[in-house]
Design a protein around this motif. Structure first.
Motif, PDB file in Angstrom:
ATOM      1  N   SER A  23       0.808  -1.222   0.000  1.00  0.00           N
ATOM      2  CA  SER A  23       0.000   0.000   0.000  1.00  0.00           C
ATOM      3  C   SER A  23       0.841   1.272   0.000  1.00  0.00           C
ATOM      4  CB  SER A  23      -0.929   0.010   1.221  1.00  0.00           C
ATOM      5  OG  SER A  23      -0.160  -0.003   2.416  1.00  0.00           O
ATOM      6  N   GLN A  24       2.113   1.151   0.193  1.00  0.00           N
ATOM      7  CA  GLN A  24       2.961   2.327   0.209  1.00  0.00           C
ATOM      8  C   GLN A  24       3.122   2.889  -1.210  1.00  0.00           C
ATOM      9  OE1 GLN A  24       6.624   1.224   2.030  1.00  0.00           O
ATOM     10  NE2 GLN A  24       5.794   1.178   4.118  1.00  0.00           N
ATOM     11  N   VAL A  25       3.079   4.238  -1.301  1.00  0.00           N
ATOM     12  CA  VAL A  25       3.296   4.918  -2.579  1.00  0.00           C
ATOM     13  C   VAL A  25       4.790   4.924  -2.869  1.00  0.00           C
ATOM     14  CG1 VAL A  25       3.023   7.085  -3.828  1.00  0.00           C
ATOM     15  CG2 VAL A  25       1.270   6.340  -2.191  1.00  0.00           C
ATOM     16  N   PRO A  26       5.186   4.469  -4.044  1.00  0.00           N
ATOM     17  CA  PRO A  26       6.611   4.498  -4.372  1.00  0.00           C
ATOM     18  C   PRO A  26       7.157   5.911  -4.236  1.00  0.00           C
ATOM     19  CG  PRO A  26       5.404   3.187  -5.971  1.00  0.00           C
ATOM     20  CD  PRO A  26       4.384   3.847  -5.115  1.00  0.00           C
ATOM     21  N   PRO A  27       8.347   6.089  -3.723  1.00  0.00           N
ATOM     22  CA  PRO A  27       8.901   7.437  -3.501  1.00  0.00           C
ATOM     23  C   PRO A  27       9.018   8.253  -4.786  1.00  0.00           C
ATOM     24  CG  PRO A  27      10.143   5.784  -2.275  1.00  0.00           C
ATOM     25  CD  PRO A  27       9.204   5.039  -3.151  1.00  0.00           C
ATOM     26  N   TRP A  28       9.303   7.598  -5.906  1.00  0.00           N
ATOM     27  CA  TRP A  28       9.492   8.362  -7.149  1.00  0.00           C
ATOM     28  C   TRP A  28       8.181   8.983  -7.625  1.00  0.00           C
ATOM     29  CZ3 TRP A  28       6.821   7.207 -11.586  1.00  0.00           C
ATOM     30  CH2 TRP A  28       6.242   5.957 -11.680  1.00  0.00           C
ATOM     31  N   VAL A  29       7.030   8.374  -7.295  1.00  0.00           N
ATOM     32  CA  VAL A  29       5.732   8.941  -7.679  1.00  0.00           C
ATOM     33  C   VAL A  29       5.524  10.283  -6.995  1.00  0.00           C
ATOM     34  CG1 VAL A  29       3.245   8.605  -7.606  1.00  0.00           C
ATOM     35  CG2 VAL A  29       4.750   6.693  -8.198  1.00  0.00           C
ATOM     36  N   LEU A  30       5.856  10.333  -5.698  1.00  0.00           N
ATOM     37  CA  LEU A  30       5.698  11.595  -4.979  1.00  0.00           C
ATOM     38  C   LEU A  30       6.636  12.663  -5.518  1.00  0.00           C
ATOM     39  CD1 LEU A  30       5.359  10.214  -1.318  1.00  0.00           C
ATOM     40  CD2 LEU A  30       3.547  10.843  -2.928  1.00  0.00           C
ATOM     41  N   LEU A  31       7.858  12.226  -5.885  1.00  0.00           N
ATOM     42  CA  LEU A  31       8.800  13.201  -6.448  1.00  0.00           C
ATOM     43  C   LEU A  31       8.297  13.755  -7.788  1.00  0.00           C
ATOM     44  CD1 LEU A  31      12.238  11.463  -5.675  1.00  0.00           C
ATOM     45  CD2 LEU A  31      11.221  13.441  -4.530  1.00  0.00           C
ATOM     46  N   LEU A  50       6.309  19.891 -20.192  1.00  0.00           N
ATOM     47  CA  LEU A  50       6.706  19.238 -18.940  1.00  0.00           C
ATOM     48  C   LEU A  50       7.949  18.386 -19.160  1.00  0.00           C
ATOM     49  CD1 LEU A  50       3.160  18.140 -17.707  1.00  0.00           C
ATOM     50  CD2 LEU A  50       4.416  20.256 -17.192  1.00  0.00           C
ATOM     51  N   SER A  51       8.827  18.419 -18.171  1.00  0.00           N
ATOM     52  CA  SER A  51      10.066  17.647 -18.292  1.00  0.00           C
ATOM     53  C   SER A  51       9.800  16.144 -18.244  1.00  0.00           C
ATOM     54  CB  SER A  51      11.031  18.028 -17.163  1.00  0.00           C
ATOM     55  OG  SER A  51      10.431  17.769 -15.897  1.00  0.00           O
ATOM     56  N   SER A  52       8.669  15.736 -17.667  1.00  0.00           N
ATOM     57  CA  SER A  52       8.366  14.300 -17.582  1.00  0.00           C
ATOM     58  C   SER A  52       7.790  13.756 -18.873  1.00  0.00           C
ATOM     59  CB  SER A  52       7.391  14.053 -16.426  1.00  0.00           C
ATOM     60  OG  SER A  52       6.224  14.833 -16.630  1.00  0.00           O
ATOM     61  N   ALA A  53       7.426  14.610 -19.822  1.00  0.00           N
ATOM     62  CA  ALA A  53       6.914  14.176 -21.134  1.00  0.00           C
ATOM     63  C   ALA A  53       5.697  13.287 -20.980  1.00  0.00           C
ATOM     64  CB  ALA A  53       7.996  13.475 -21.933  1.00  0.00           C
ATOM     65  N   LEU A  54       4.788  13.669 -20.091  1.00  0.00           N
ATOM     66  CA  LEU A  54       3.548  12.908 -19.909  1.00  0.00           C
ATOM     67  C   LEU A  54       2.459  13.507 -20.784  1.00  0.00           C
ATOM     68  CD1 LEU A  54       3.571  12.467 -16.032  1.00  0.00           C
ATOM     69  CD2 LEU A  54       4.181  10.763 -17.760  1.00  0.00           C
ATOM     70  N   GLU A  55       1.609  12.643 -21.326  1.00  0.00           N
ATOM     71  CA  GLU A  55       0.506  13.098 -22.182  1.00  0.00           C
ATOM     72  C   GLU A  55      -0.554  13.750 -21.318  1.00  0.00           C
ATOM     73  OE1 GLU A  55      -2.822  11.230 -25.267  1.00  0.00           O
ATOM     74  OE2 GLU A  55      -1.256   9.940 -24.384  1.00  0.00           O
ATOM     75  N   ALA A  56      -1.035  14.909 -21.771  1.00  0.00           N
ATOM     76  CA  ALA A  56      -2.063  15.657 -21.031  1.00  0.00           C
ATOM     77  C   ALA A  56      -3.420  15.479 -21.701  1.00  0.00           C
ATOM     78  CB  ALA A  56      -1.700  17.133 -20.956  1.00  0.00           C
TER      79      ALA A  56
END
Length: 391
Positions: A23-31, A50-56
């Motif tokens: 159930s813990q959120v991976p640390p990289w998701v929060l970052l 966005l630097s993460s290059a995620l589709e909006a």
């Protein structure tokens, strides 16, 4: 009950740990969420780079039912992650519009699932060990106490085997009482029998009976005296183990002296086959007594020859007594070692003995952790082989 409670407790603990890990959120998701929130404060979707290059993707504001905390975070300009089985989506709100960023693939859990199985088995093993260790300790303590003739079979009262130890102690006391009664009985019988036998022998010497008849009666009295002596000797050896005087004994010299000692006795001659020196740690008195009983039996039943051999192997020292007599049948070789067993059905007096000689031999060898084998001799008669362990 203990094992059941341990299984329930360990299973529940490992399951809770597994659930907390999953159930813990991976640390990289929060970052990533914090990074996106910082970029969106200065940029507007969908033109933001966005630097993460995620589709909006623009979504209706009411397409997702948010909790109060998540809705407050969105209104405050924060990015809220939502998870599927193997992906994560990031949601942001700008000017009342709901934007979906992603998805981003989730990496596998840093803790493989088999570690939880190993953790379960390890905790179960520790619990069982904590349960069994006191039992094993008490059993070892009880074994040491029982190996000591003067020891008392006692373990802690709360011990799992306390009832067993109590039963052992009661049995030990009963055995000691029976052995004491046996010794007292044999001493009393010997005293009560020796006196009338002595009177009877004295009366026969003074009687006016014919010489032949008197001699037969005196032989019977002498045989009874020998029987009493041998019974007392066997009872003394059987009742308890004496304190053996272990020392280095030259078996070659011991056997040579024994042959010279028994040579004057009637019967077949003894041929000794032994090396110049063979040193063995034992009680020379009792070991000589055992070999002497074998040689006396061999001289009694042999026709012309008795052979005494001393051999040394890698694991044992062997003393073999062979004769050229009638031998012992295969089905009778185990019975002959029991007390009061004689193979001649007629019980002729010419054979002598009361069936206790070989029983005394077995008792002495048991004290030395040795063994004896009854077989067929190369001379045609019986063979008795003593194996003295070197360890």
């Amino acid at each position: 009950m203990f094992i059941s409670l341990v299984l329930i407790g360990v299973g529940w603990t490992v399951e809770r740990i597994w659930q907390e890990t999953q159930s813990q959120v991976p640390p990289w998701v929060l970052l990533v969420a914090d990074n996106l929130a910082g970029q969106l404060r200065t940029q507007s979707l969908p033109q933001a780079k966005l630097s993460s290059a995620l589709e909006a993707t623009l979504l209706p504001a009411s397409s997702i039912l948010w909790s109060e905390a998540e809705l407050a975070a969105l209104k405050a300009g924060q990015v809220v992650p939502l998870f599927t089985t193997d992906q994560v989506f990031f949601y942001a709100m700008q000017q009342g519009e709901l934007w979906q960023l992603g998805p981003a693939d989730l990496t596998e859990s840093t803790v493989p699932s088999y570690w939880f199985s190993l953790l379960f088995l390890g905790l179960l093993a520790v619990a069982v060990w904590l349960w069994l260790w006191p039992v094993a300790r008490d059993i070892q303590m009880l074994r040491q106490q029982l190996s000591n003739p003067n020891g008392v079979a006692a373990v802690p009262v709360r011990s799992f085997i306390a009832p067993i130890a109590l039963s052992f102690e009661q049995m030990r006391q009963q055995i000691q009482r029976l052995l004491g009664l046996q010794r007292e009985m044999t001493q009393a019988v010997s005293h009560e029998l020796r006196t009338p036998l002595a009177r009877l022998s004295f009366a026969l010497e003074l009687s006016a009976l014919p010489t032949d008849e008197k001699q037969l009666m005196l032989n019977d009295v002498k045989e009874l005296e020998q029987l009493v002596d041998e019974m007392l000797d066997y009872a003394r050896l059987e009742s308890t183990q004496p304190q053996l005087k272990l020392q280095q004994v030259d078996l070659s010299e011991l056997l040579q002296n024994l042959v010279e000692k028994l040579s004057p006795l009637p019967g077949a001659a003894i041929e000794l086959q032994a090396g110049p020196c063979c040193v063995y740690v034992c009680d020379g008195h009792y070991l000589e007594r055992a070999v002497q009983n074998l040689l006396v039996n061999a001289k009694r039943f042999a026709r012309d020859k008795v052979r005494l051999k001393l051999d040394s192997t890698q694991n044992a020292v062997e003393i073999t007594v062979e004769d050229d007599g009638p031998g012992i049948a295969l089905e009778q070789r185990a019975e002959i070692l029991k007390p009061f067993v004689r193979l001649d059905p007629s019980r002729q007096k010419g054979f002598g003995g009361f069936g206790l000689g070989l029983a005394i031999v077995c008792r002495v060898l048991e004290w030395h952790q040795a063994s004896i084998e009854v077989g067929e001799s190369s001379l045609g008669g019986a063979s008795f082989r003593i194996k003295l362990p070197l360890a």
